[in-house]
Scaffold this motif. Sequence first.
Motif, PDB file in Angstrom:
ATOM      1  N   SER A  87       0.939  -1.104  -0.093  1.00  0.00           N
ATOM      2  CA  SER A  87      -0.096   0.208  -0.091  1.00  0.00           C
ATOM      3  C   SER A  87       0.667   1.263  -0.377  1.00  0.00           C
ATOM      4  CB  SER A  87      -1.289  -0.457   1.334  1.00  0.00           C
ATOM      5  OG  SER A  87      -1.588  -1.042   1.198  1.00  0.00           O
ATOM      6  N   VAL A  88       1.825   1.445   0.916  1.00  0.00           N
ATOM      7  CA  VAL A  88       2.855   2.564   0.575  1.00  0.00           C
ATOM      8  C   VAL A  88       3.529   2.678  -0.717  1.00  0.00           C
ATOM      9  CG1 VAL A  88       4.995   3.684   1.771  1.00  0.00           C
ATOM     10  CG2 VAL A  88       3.704   2.495   3.292  1.00  0.00           C
ATOM     11  N   VAL A  89       3.952   1.534  -1.026  1.00  0.00           N
ATOM     12  CA  VAL A  89       4.675   1.596  -2.339  1.00  0.00           C
ATOM     13  C   VAL A  89       3.512   2.144  -3.815  1.00  0.00           C
ATOM     14  CG1 VAL A  89       5.835   0.518  -4.338  1.00  0.00           C
ATOM     15  CG2 VAL A  89       6.181   0.275  -2.394  1.00  0.00           C
ATOM     16  N   ALA A  90       2.232   1.615  -3.565  1.00  0.00           N
ATOM     17  CA  ALA A  90       1.250   2.241  -4.508  1.00  0.00           C
ATOM     18  C   ALA A  90       1.434   3.817  -3.902  1.00  0.00           C
ATOM     19  CB  ALA A  90      -0.303   1.533  -3.983  1.00  0.00           C
ATOM     20  N   ALA A  91       0.943   3.902  -2.708  1.00  0.00           N
ATOM     21  CA  ALA A  91       0.704   5.630  -2.768  1.00  0.00           C
ATOM     22  C   ALA A  91       2.133   6.755  -3.425  1.00  0.00           C
ATOM     23  CB  ALA A  91       0.120   5.397  -1.268  1.00  0.00           C
ATOM     24  N   LEU A  92       2.461   5.913  -3.031  1.00  0.00           N
ATOM     25  CA  LEU A  92       4.632   6.440  -3.447  1.00  0.00           C
ATOM     26  C   LEU A  92       4.130   6.498  -5.390  1.00  0.00           C
ATOM     27  CD1 LEU A  92       7.075   4.905  -1.602  1.00  0.00           C
ATOM     28  CD2 LEU A  92       5.831   7.811  -0.808  1.00  0.00           C
ATOM     29  N   THR A  93       3.972   5.584  -5.976  1.00  0.00           N
ATOM     30  CA  THR A  93       3.850   4.898  -7.616  1.00  0.00           C
ATOM     31  C   THR A  93       2.592   6.303  -7.568  1.00  0.00           C
ATOM     32  OG1 THR A  93       4.613   3.248  -7.258  1.00  0.00           O
ATOM     33  CG2 THR A  93       3.159   3.944  -8.898  1.00  0.00           C
ATOM     34  N   ASN A  94       1.827   6.004  -6.524  1.00  0.00           N
ATOM     35  CA  ASN A  94       0.827   7.383  -7.451  1.00  0.00           C
ATOM     36  C   ASN A  94       0.710   8.792  -7.340  1.00  0.00           C
ATOM     37  OD1 ASN A  94      -2.584   7.597  -7.867  1.00  0.00           O
ATOM     38  ND2 ASN A  94      -2.523   8.443  -5.295  1.00  0.00           N
ATOM     39  N   VAL A  95       1.556   8.949  -7.009  1.00  0.00           N
ATOM     40  CA  VAL A  95       1.941  10.022  -6.316  1.00  0.00           C
ATOM     41  C   VAL A  95       2.845  10.441  -8.262  1.00  0.00           C
ATOM     42  CG1 VAL A  95       3.222  11.832  -5.047  1.00  0.00           C
ATOM     43  CG2 VAL A  95       2.089  10.380  -4.025  1.00  0.00           C
ATOM     44  N   VAL A 131      -2.308   6.308   4.451  1.00  0.00           N
ATOM     45  CA  VAL A 131      -1.441   5.063   4.002  1.00  0.00           C
ATOM     46  C   VAL A 131      -0.032   5.106   5.111  1.00  0.00           C
ATOM     47  CG1 VAL A 131      -0.150   4.105   2.366  1.00  0.00           C
ATOM     48  CG2 VAL A 131      -2.543   4.395   1.989  1.00  0.00           C
ATOM     49  N   VAL A 132       0.510   6.355   4.921  1.00  0.00           N
ATOM     50  CA  VAL A 132       1.559   6.065   5.823  1.00  0.00           C
ATOM     51  C   VAL A 132       1.049   6.754   6.996  1.00  0.00           C
ATOM     52  CG1 VAL A 132       3.918   7.391   6.639  1.00  0.00           C
ATOM     53  CG2 VAL A 132       2.942   7.140   3.692  1.00  0.00           C
ATOM     54  N   LEU A 133       0.292   6.635   7.966  1.00  0.00           N
ATOM     55  CA  LEU A 133      -0.336   7.413   9.069  1.00  0.00           C
ATOM     56  C   LEU A 133      -0.412   5.521   9.771  1.00  0.00           C
ATOM     57  CD1 LEU A 133      -2.010  10.880   9.160  1.00  0.00           C
ATOM     58  CD2 LEU A 133       0.439   9.980  10.366  1.00  0.00           C
ATOM     59  N   GLY A 134      -1.068   5.088   9.178  1.00  0.00           N
ATOM     60  CA  GLY A 134      -1.714   4.001   9.344  1.00  0.00           C
ATOM     61  C   GLY A 134      -0.789   2.733   9.077  1.00  0.00           C
ATOM     62  N   CYS A 135       0.377   2.735   8.361  1.00  0.00           N
ATOM     63  CA  CYS A 135       1.735   1.911   8.309  1.00  0.00           C
ATOM     64  C   CYS A 135       2.515   2.281  10.365  1.00  0.00           C
ATOM     65  CB  CYS A 135       2.754   2.215   7.258  1.00  0.00           C
ATOM     66  SG  CYS A 135       1.488   1.503   6.183  1.00  0.00           S
ATOM     67  N   LEU A 136       2.553   3.408  10.443  1.00  0.00           N
ATOM     68  CA  LEU A 136       3.882   3.837  11.122  1.00  0.00           C
ATOM     69  C   LEU A 136       2.301   3.172  12.712  1.00  0.00           C
ATOM     70  CD1 LEU A 136       4.485   8.199  10.411  1.00  0.00           C
ATOM     71  CD2 LEU A 136       5.983   5.568  10.817  1.00  0.00           C
ATOM     72  N   PRO A 168      -4.669   3.991  -6.896  1.00  0.00           N
ATOM     73  CA  PRO A 168      -5.582   3.514  -5.675  1.00  0.00           C
ATOM     74  C   PRO A 168      -5.916   1.693  -6.150  1.00  0.00           C
ATOM     75  CG  PRO A 168      -6.396   5.514  -6.822  1.00  0.00           C
ATOM     76  CD  PRO A 168      -4.966   5.088  -7.750  1.00  0.00           C
ATOM     77  N   SER A 169      -5.714   1.420  -6.867  1.00  0.00           N
ATOM     78  CA  SER A 169      -6.482   0.616  -7.164  1.00  0.00           C
ATOM     79  C   SER A 169      -5.253  -0.654  -6.031  1.00  0.00           C
ATOM     80  CB  SER A 169      -6.013  -0.030  -9.085  1.00  0.00           C
ATOM     81  OG  SER A 169      -7.269   0.435  -9.665  1.00  0.00           O
ATOM     82  N   LEU A 170      -4.339   0.438  -6.565  1.00  0.00           N
ATOM     83  CA  LEU A 170      -3.041  -1.230  -6.174  1.00  0.00           C
ATOM     84  C   LEU A 170      -3.144  -0.858  -4.368  1.00  0.00           C
ATOM     85  CD1 LEU A 170       0.351  -0.302  -7.780  1.00  0.00           C
ATOM     86  CD2 LEU A 170      -1.456  -2.835  -8.568  1.00  0.00           C
ATOM     87  N   ILE A 171      -3.071   0.061  -3.842  1.00  0.00           N
ATOM     88  CA  ILE A 171      -3.792   0.318  -2.410  1.00  0.00           C
ATOM     89  C   ILE A 171      -4.758  -0.516  -2.255  1.00  0.00           C
ATOM     90  CG2 ILE A 171      -4.726   1.991  -0.748  1.00  0.00           C
ATOM     91  CD1 ILE A 171      -3.308   4.526  -2.947  1.00  0.00           C
ATOM     92  N   ALA A 172      -5.474  -1.123  -2.620  1.00  0.00           N
ATOM     93  CA  ALA A 172      -6.734  -1.821  -2.563  1.00  0.00           C
ATOM     94  C   ALA A 172      -6.225  -3.178  -1.857  1.00  0.00           C
ATOM     95  CB  ALA A 172      -8.128  -1.110  -3.885  1.00  0.00           C
ATOM     96  N   LEU A 173      -5.964  -3.207  -3.440  1.00  0.00           N
ATOM     97  CA  LEU A 173      -5.046  -4.935  -3.000  1.00  0.00           C
ATOM     98  C   LEU A 173      -3.939  -5.409  -1.535  1.00  0.00           C
ATOM     99  CD1 LEU A 173      -3.081  -6.279  -5.881  1.00  0.00           C
ATOM    100  CD2 LEU A 173      -1.577  -6.401  -3.997  1.00  0.00           C
TER     101      LEU A 173
END
Length: 437
Positions: free
Chosen positions: A315-323, A407-412, A340-345
């Motif tokens: 999800s983090v990698v997906a969010a960075l890729t999204n930006v 996403v980053v806040l959740g991963c932290l 967004p689709s990879l974050i959903a994955l």
Amino acid sequence: MTEAAGTPRATSSGTSAGSAGSAGSAGPTRHHAGLVLTLVLAGMAMLGPFSIDTPFPAFAQMRGELGVGVDEMQLVVSAYMLAFAVMTPFHGPLSDAVGRKPVVIGALTAYTLASVGCALSTSLPMLLAFRVLQGLSAGGSTIIGRTIIRDLFDGAEAQRVMSRVMMIFGLAPAVAPIIGGLLLGLGPWPTIFWFIGGLALVLAVVVLLVIPETHPPERRRPLRLGPMLRDVAHVARDGQFERMGWAITLVFAGQFIYIGGAAIFVVDLLGKGEADFWQFFVPMISGVVVGSWVSGRTAGRVAPRRLITAAFAVSVVAALTNVALATAFGPTLPWAVVGPSLIALGTGAAFPTIQVALLDLFPQVRGAAASVAGVMPLATNAVVAAVLTPLVTGSVVTLALASLTLVVLGCLMWVWHLAVDVRRARSLKAQTPSVAP
């Protein structure tokens, strides 16, 4: 010895609920999920999204017949969702007090009657009143369904069943409007409410015949408001529960910000029409379904903690890729929906395992735990949709940055949970006297 009600299960490294494992009840897995049982549990979970999405195709017809505007029709959704959120904290504790089946069957029966009321409504206030009753009752099957899964299944099997249910549940937002459109071709808009009311009635009968009572009388809590609220508060204040719950809630919010702002994202930012929402939702739903499939396939093969960590990393990698894609390509397809689709994955892979772990923390008040776990994303996503989304939908870049932040806040929160778990394990090891060989 029976655990004290509300007391977290004793844990051990690698398999504990505190380590995002699924310790399970005492003893081996008691059931193996068959197709019928899985479909019934999935049907219970799908009732919520069906209640929201199936009537959408009929809104224009409903506006004309009821003599209301577009803004007033939005209340048909808002009234349902608000009532759903208000009642969610109570379904689980009620099932802890009187058993799972009475709550589920009672909720489905009330939902059936509410749907009949919706179908017979002749004015917007009448329709809204019955939509509130639908919202108050719909959560009974959704919340208690998760609890029943954990009551029936232990360890990897619980994760597999939760994953299968989420795979089917993930299809509901895509299938429901299609069914609504087909029903609208068969009759006027009340036909849709007759259908979902009939679906709830069928589910109630099948639950009565197929689902066993999974919470025996000797484990039930007092049927009084005070003890039920104390159980909910005890769950909500638990450190392990908070860290794991907020981890999945915030990561999912990074996905939901696109769902909550879908109208702006698809129409205003991507420049598409009202018939083009599938270009966003199909990839997003596919991510959820694939992620849930991965969770089910890895159950019993990959340690739960490792699976969740890997899913959040995706999800983090997906969010960075999204930006990066938003900055490079702007509001163009397919690039705008890849992230967004990879974050959903990632969220699809993590969600079933974390749900099992959250319920394992409170085996004696599992219903209360399911309710609190349900309230957290409901409340958070309501704030995201109402407050955050309007502030960040000026461009695809600002929307992607907001998603990345969540996403980053959740991963932290997840990293914090792992760190606390490691410290606890070291402390227990230090307190254990060594045995001479």
